[in-house]
Design an enzyme around this catalytic site. Structure first.
Site, PDB file in Angstrom:
ATOM      1  N   ASP A   1       0.820  -1.214   0.000  1.00 10.61           N
ATOM      2  CA  ASP A   1       0.000   0.000   0.000  1.00 10.61           C
ATOM      3  C   ASP A   1       0.854   1.265   0.000  1.00 10.61           C
ATOM      4  O   ASP A   1       1.856   1.350   0.709  1.00 10.61           O
ATOM      5  CB  ASP A   1      -0.900  -0.002   1.240  1.00 10.61           C
ATOM      6  N   ASP A   2       0.429   2.256  -0.789  1.00  9.43           N
ATOM      7  CA  ASP A   2       1.142   3.537  -0.839  1.00  9.43           C
ATOM      8  C   ASP A   2       1.279   4.167   0.544  1.00  9.43           C
ATOM      9  O   ASP A   2       2.293   4.793   0.861  1.00  9.43           O
ATOM     10  CB  ASP A   2       0.404   4.519  -1.756  1.00  9.43           C
TER      11      ASP A   2
ATOM     12  N   TYR B   1       6.089  -0.338 -12.601  1.00 11.64           N
ATOM     13  CA  TYR B   1       6.949   0.823 -12.787  1.00 11.64           C
ATOM     14  C   TYR B   1       8.339   0.380 -13.269  1.00 11.64           C
ATOM     15  O   TYR B   1       8.809  -0.724 -12.966  1.00 11.64           O
ATOM     16  CB  TYR B   1       7.096   1.574 -11.463  1.00 11.64           C
TER      17      TYR B   1
ATOM     18  N   GLU C   1       9.612  -3.247 -11.849  1.00 14.03           N
ATOM     19  CA  GLU C   1       8.804  -4.085 -10.981  1.00 14.03           C
ATOM     20  C   GLU C   1       8.290  -5.284 -11.760  1.00 14.03           C
ATOM     21  O   GLU C   1       7.906  -5.156 -12.927  1.00 14.03           O
ATOM     22  CB  GLU C   1       7.609  -3.302 -10.431  1.00 14.03           C
TER      23      GLU C   1
END
Length: 475
Positions: free
Chosen positions: A47-48, A407, A430
């Site tokens: 999670d960010d 990314y 990623e």
């Protein structure tokens, strides 16, 4: 022999059993060698809001491979009570300084809350290294200096992620984006925010930083930059950005990133359903592709200016090809284009200058990396453009990783591992077997690999509309 269908892959960061996850890679080559600096976010979960701190691994070339050191936590790249996100490094070749930009976000405040309230919780920060990433100084909070009063109109902002660039004039550029508050009050609530890409820049080797104008027109978010020769004796700054519009967005600047012309869709570069960051890299076209080109002997960089001597450039200059690889040569002169109007945010404005559309091969080519899946982040692809000002010039992708991927960040490898006059590139990305954030991997490949895999032959036959035919998928 044909090019490798899928380049060798080295896992640099892997998700741990504790849930510790590594995301948002950034890759920067710095001399000598070069040394490769591979950055990532270390998160307590994917999670960010659980981003924690930044980590680094240093690599050195050993023949045709890279020898990597261990994972190093960048303890100084942090602010008290904030989480560090979006590594965005840039190297000043004239002072040898590496600037690692990042945003420090207060607590676990998610982006959605900032957009809903219009209250920014991010700070612009950087740390520096003068020994190719061995040691780092303390964090410098640049928010008041570089953002200033504009913060009141930004719901939130971020840099990159991925690498920044230095123009041959000496200007340092850090790609960035913000959610601009278009209407703040609507029956007591925030009405609307719109994402716009822009740049932070420095003309005094990083002593001071400023922000440029927002990219006008279409919605543009996470972005990267490249300096492009326009084929008519001038240079243009190219910005490629994430967008929720189904395709990537590009914008061009004639004044080194201080302002941009209205953005436009790039139909050849599809965006995933919810969008994904992508990487862009400009490099001089091989001499054999430039008609009438006579290779010039290698030349050294101009003498570095002291801060007191630096002047704001009036026109962008470009990197030039030298037989030894990517060198810094003499600039081709003024671009001959009027700069875009300043302070424009919103729809395209009539009367703005039109940039030339280059449909023939350019002195500068571009590489682009991004997942090729339209519905999900799948199958990381490498795309090539020989005419960067033409949004239809991109080839079909060469898929270098088959499966979930996200990314990525591209970098040139100079000097080359073998010393041969073949451009070599690296990609940090990623990837995973089930989800895209299981690992962060590193791969190297040559321009020859790219050319042979994005089309049936080395001439990249063009279809109608400038789109190259052919596709290369892994076995």
């Amino acid at each position: 022999m044909g090019a490798r269908r899928e380049p060798a892959r080295t896992v640099l960061f892997a998700r741990e059993r504790s849930g510790l996850t590594y995301r948002v890679p950034a890759l920067l080559p710095v001399p000598p060698g070069p040394t490769l600096l591979a950055f990532a976010e270390q998160r307590l979960s994917p999670d960010d809001a659980h981003a924690h701190r930044l980590v680094l691994r240093r690599g050195t070339l050993a023949g045709d491979s890279v020898r990597w050191g261990g994972t190093h936590v960048l303890a100084s790249a942090a602010l008290e009570g904030h989480r560090s996100m979006n590594p965005c490094p840039v190297h000043d070749v004239r002072t040898g300084t590496v600037f690692l930009f990042f945003i420090a976000v207060q607590g676990r405040t998610p982006e959605a809350v900032q957009l809903a309230t219009g209250r920014n919780a991010a700070r612009l920060c950087c740390v520096t290294s003068r020994d190719a990433g061995l040691t780092w100084g303390g964090a410098r909070d640049l928010t008041e200096e570089a953002v200033g009063s504009a913060e009141q109109d930004w719901a939130t902002f971020a840099v990159g992620p991925g690498h920044g660039v230095q123009l041959r004039s000496g200007r340092l550029l850090v790609p960035a984006y913000t959610y601009h508050v278009d209407r703040r009050e609507c029956f007591g609530r925030l009405c609307r925010t719109t994402p716009h890409a822009f740049t932070f820049y420095s003309d005094d080797h990083g002593l001071s930083w400023h922000h440029g104008d927002l990219v006008p027109g279409l919605r543009s978010g996470e972005c990267q930059l490249a300096e492009v020769e326009d084929g008519q004796g001038g240079c243009i700054l190219y910005c490629n950005a994430r967008s929720p519009l189904g395709s990537r967005v590009q914008a061009l600047s004639a004044d080194e990133g201080m302002s941009f012309l209205p953005s436009q869709l790039v139909p050849a570069l599809a965006e995933t359903a919810h969008g994904c960051q992508g990487s862009i890299l400009g490099f001089p076209a091989p001499p054999s592709s430039q008609p009438g080109h006579t290779p010039q002997p290698p030349h050294s960089c101009p003498r570095a200016q002291e801060p007191s001597e630096v002047k704001v450039p009036r026109g962008p200059l470009c990197q030039q090809w030298t037989p030894g690889g990517l060198g810094l040569g003499e600039g081709p002169g003024e671009p001959g284009l009027r700069p875009a109007l300043r302070g424009v945010v919103g729809p395209s404005t009539p009367g703005l200058p039109k940039l030339p559309v280059a449909t023939s091969p350019s002195p500068t080519w571009l590489l682009y990396s991004h997942p090729t899946g339209r519905r999900a982040r799948l199958h990381l692809g490498i795309y090539l453009s020989r005419a960067p000002l033409d949004p239809y010039s991109w080839t079909e992708p060469w898929v270098i990783y088959q499966g979930p991927s996200g990314y990525s960040d591209l970098a040139p490898i100079v000097p080359l591992p073998t010393g041969a006059p073949v451009l070599t590139f690296a990609c940090l990305y990623e990837n995973g077997s089930r989800v895209s954030y299981e690992e962060v991997s590193f791969s190297m490949f040559s321009l020859r690999d790219v050319v042979q895999c994005v089309s049936p032959g080395p001439e990249l036959p063009m279809a109608r509309g400038g789109k190259a035919r052919g596709r290369c998928l892994p076995s």
